[in-house]
Design a protein around this motif. Structure first.
Motif, PDB file in Angstrom:
ATOM      1  N   SER A 203      -7.007   5.369   4.002  1.00 19.74           N
ATOM      2  CA  SER A 203      -6.046   4.417   3.464  1.00 19.74           C
ATOM      3  C   SER A 203      -5.896   3.296   4.480  1.00 19.74           C
ATOM      4  O   SER A 203      -6.464   3.352   5.569  1.00 19.74           O
ATOM      5  CB  SER A 203      -4.694   5.097   3.233  1.00 19.74           C
ATOM      6  OG  SER A 203      -4.081   5.396   4.473  1.00 19.74           O
ATOM      7  N   THR A 204      -5.127   2.277   4.155  1.00 15.29           N
ATOM      8  CA  THR A 204      -4.927   1.193   5.114  1.00 15.29           C
ATOM      9  C   THR A 204      -4.245   1.695   6.380  1.00 15.29           C
ATOM     10  O   THR A 204      -4.378   1.104   7.445  1.00 15.29           O
ATOM     11  CB  THR A 204      -4.073   0.076   4.487  1.00 15.29           C
ATOM     12  OG1 THR A 204      -2.891   0.665   3.922  1.00 15.29           O
ATOM     13  CG2 THR A 204      -4.838  -0.653   3.407  1.00 15.29           C
ATOM     14  N   HIS A 205      -3.514   2.816   6.280  1.00 12.95           N
ATOM     15  CA  HIS A 205      -2.850   3.367   7.462  1.00 12.95           C
ATOM     16  C   HIS A 205      -3.855   3.865   8.497  1.00 12.95           C
ATOM     17  O   HIS A 205      -3.518   3.993   9.676  1.00 12.95           O
ATOM     18  CB  HIS A 205      -1.925   4.518   7.057  1.00 12.95           C
ATOM     19  CG  HIS A 205      -0.743   4.073   6.269  1.00 12.95           C
ATOM     20  ND1 HIS A 205       0.029   4.921   5.515  1.00 12.95           N
ATOM     21  CD2 HIS A 205      -0.189   2.839   6.098  1.00 12.95           C
ATOM     22  CE1 HIS A 205       0.999   4.249   4.928  1.00 12.95           C
ATOM     23  NE2 HIS A 205       0.886   2.984   5.258  1.00 12.95           N
ATOM     24  N   GLY A 206      -5.067   4.164   8.072  1.00 18.11           N
ATOM     25  CA  GLY A 206      -6.079   4.655   8.998  1.00 18.11           C
ATOM     26  C   GLY A 206      -7.210   3.676   9.220  1.00 18.11           C
ATOM     27  O   GLY A 206      -8.257   4.043   9.747  1.00 18.11           O
ATOM     28  N   SER A 207      -7.015   2.426   8.842  1.00 15.31           N
ATOM     29  CA  SER A 207      -8.076   1.430   8.945  1.00 15.31           C
ATOM     30  C   SER A 207      -7.793   0.434  10.064  1.00 15.31           C
ATOM     31  O   SER A 207      -6.782   0.521  10.765  1.00 15.31           O
ATOM     32  CB  SER A 207      -8.209   0.681   7.615  1.00 15.31           C
ATOM     33  OG  SER A 207      -7.096  -0.184   7.432  1.00 15.31           O
TER      34      SER A 207
END
Length: 511
Positions: free
Chosen positions: A330-334
């Motif tokens: 997700s964007t949280h891990g990008s």
């Protein structure tokens, strides 16, 4: 065996009557020479001289060279001196003077003093001499006065403490300075689960070998007991509490020193590992928040333990056979969130009274609460049992995320939570129809895999750490149960077009 033909003791001329104990290195030279079976001339020398400390300093040594910030300790402990010289501690005095808020009451924590070590008398070192040799937070700030050690060195002297003040009046360690309204690290830490993590690392009265009743639980101690965390990470430095983790009364939680290397490191804030690393073994938080993130078929538990890191990285969960995930982060891990866990869990900001504008406290993020319950001024409250409308989404809206809007972030949180709750309810209905013989230790079945994904989705925070992966796993778990056991997929659990884009069917499974 040949013996050394001569041993000469040669003095270099000390500038004071204080002699450092360099005989240890000389003795080592004798051993090496004897073992080598050669004739050698061994010369004993005194180490670099230093000016004797003022009597009023109470045996604190400070700098041997104030121009270069070379500590007396650093003449021998060269590696530690080099690491320390790159830290904020080594420049603490200048930082205070340049802050615009320098005051006499601050000096004890920006110099060598009784703060941070076992000494309880405040009238020592800088406080008693005002000598520049005691500027900055040096080795002795944590280890205590060093004169006895350099005159008669022995192992086990000057041990620093890794203890963090838990409110019991301890006058030792990081907490003596990292406290107060501007730096309430210890106050926040006391309220965190890191402070009490050790209580979850011990066995009960009925435990059997190889675990000892009331002793450390082998599978848990490496992340719950501070001494064992350090040992598992390869930290072999000696310290006061090193051998005291075997009983709960003297065990440490995840204290300051577990995450921060007091001597310095290659990472910001003296962290032992990076917070921006995208693999679990190199990321500070994921070093421990990475337990049973995929099914352990050999055991009987069909649930994760601490899958937070792998969830953010997009590697957690049971991936049904025949399905390859193309997009899992997700964007949280990008790259859009370079600090990963720390972005939301370690937020720093000032709280002011909304009526008067007066400063109240600096929040330093050491309760690790991403969406804390807050009072009317935005200060995190002691109780964290409020509803979602009473929580701050300041961290979520930082850095351009969610349009810099706490309202948008809150809406996304509520929406993801509702989606995941609905999907787990539907999937659990299917799991209830799986034959009971499909569950149990040693069995590798779609039933166990689907149950694992459902339990992971129900864990606090899963809907935020990676909502896209979680929802896709739940829907394709339903597909796997349908294909394996013929259980109908209820409306609402079938994969959506967005899910289909995230996977590639490699070997379709049929009944």
């Amino acid at each position: 065996m040949s013996q050394p033909e001569s041993i000469t003791v040669e003095d270099t001329g000390m500038r004071s009557n204080v002699r450092q104990g360099w005989w240890i290195s000389a003795l080592a030279a004798v051993v090496v020479a004897a073992g080598a079976c050669v004739d050698e001339k061994i010369v004993y020398r005194d180490g670099p001289a230093f000016v004797a400390p003022p009597a009023a300093a109470a045996n604190f040594l400070g700098y041997s060279d104030t121009a270069t910030n070379k500590t007396v300790c650093g003449n021998c402990h060269v590696t530690q001196q080099g690491k320390w010289s790159q830290t904020a501690h080594s420049d603490a005095w200048a930082t205070l003077q340049g802050s615009g808020y320098a005051a006499a009451t601050c000096e004890g924590c920006h110099t060598v003093s009784n703060k941070g070590n076992k000494v309880t008398d405040a009238n020592v070192a800088y406080n008693s001499t005002k000598d520049v040799r005691y500027h900055d937070v040096q080795c002795e700030s944590c280890h205590g006065p060093g004169l006895d050690h350099v005159t008669a060195p022995a192992r086990g002297q000057m041990l620093a403490s890794v203890h963090a003040d838990t409110g019991a009046g301890v006058t030792n360690g990081c907490a003596e300075c990292h406290t107060g309204t501007h730096n309430p690290f210890v106050e926040e830490w006391r309220s965190s689960r890191h402070a009490t993590s050790y209580t979850r690392g011990y066995n009960g009265a009925t435990a059997t070998a190889p675990d000892i009743p009331f002793g450390p639980r082998a599978a848990c101690k490496g992340c719950h007991i501070g001494q064992d965390v350090l040992a598992s990470w390869g930290v072999n430095t000696n310290y006061e509490e090193k051998t005291k983790g075997n009983v709960i009364a003297t065990a440490e939680g995840v204290t300051c020193v577990v995450c921060h290397d007091p001597h310095g490191s290659e990472h910001p804030k003296q962290l032992r590992y990076a917070v921006d690393a995208t693999d679990a073994e190199s990321n500070l938080c994921a070093k421990c928040h990475n337990r049973r993130s995929t099914p352990d078929w050999s055991g009987s538990r069909d649930s994760p333990h601490a899958p937070h890191g792998p969830l953010v990285f997009g590697t957690a969960g049971w991936w049904p056979p025949g399905i390859e995930f193309i997009e899992t982060q997700s964007t949280h891990g990008s790259s859009a969130n370079p600090k990963l866990c720390a972005t939301c869990h370690v937020q720093r900001y000032n709280v002011n009274d909304k009526t008067t504008g007066q400063f109240q406290v600096t929040v330093v993020g050491h309760r690790w609460l991403p969406i804390p319950c807050v009072d009317a001024n935005g200060r995190p409250t002691d109780s964290q049992s409020c509803t979602v409308t009473g929580r701050s989404f300041k961290a979520c809206a930082s850095g351009g995320c969610h349009g810099n809007s706490e309202l948008n972030a809150r809406s996304a949180f509520i929406s993801a939570g509702n989606d995941v709750a609905g999907l787990t309810t539907l999937l659990d209905g299917m799991i209830a129809q799986v034959p009971s013989n499909q569950f149990g230790a040693g069995k590798v079945t779609a039933g166990r895999g689907a149950k694992f994904n459902s339990e992971m989705a129900k864990m606090h925070g899963s809907e935020v750490h990676n909502p896209f992966l979680v929802k896709t796993l739940l829907r394709y778990s339903g597909v796997a149960l349908n294909q394996t056991y013929g259980i109908p997929i209820p409306p609402g659990l079938a994969p959506t077009p967005a899910d289909v884009k995230r996977v590639r069917i490699t070997t379709p499974t049929t009944r």
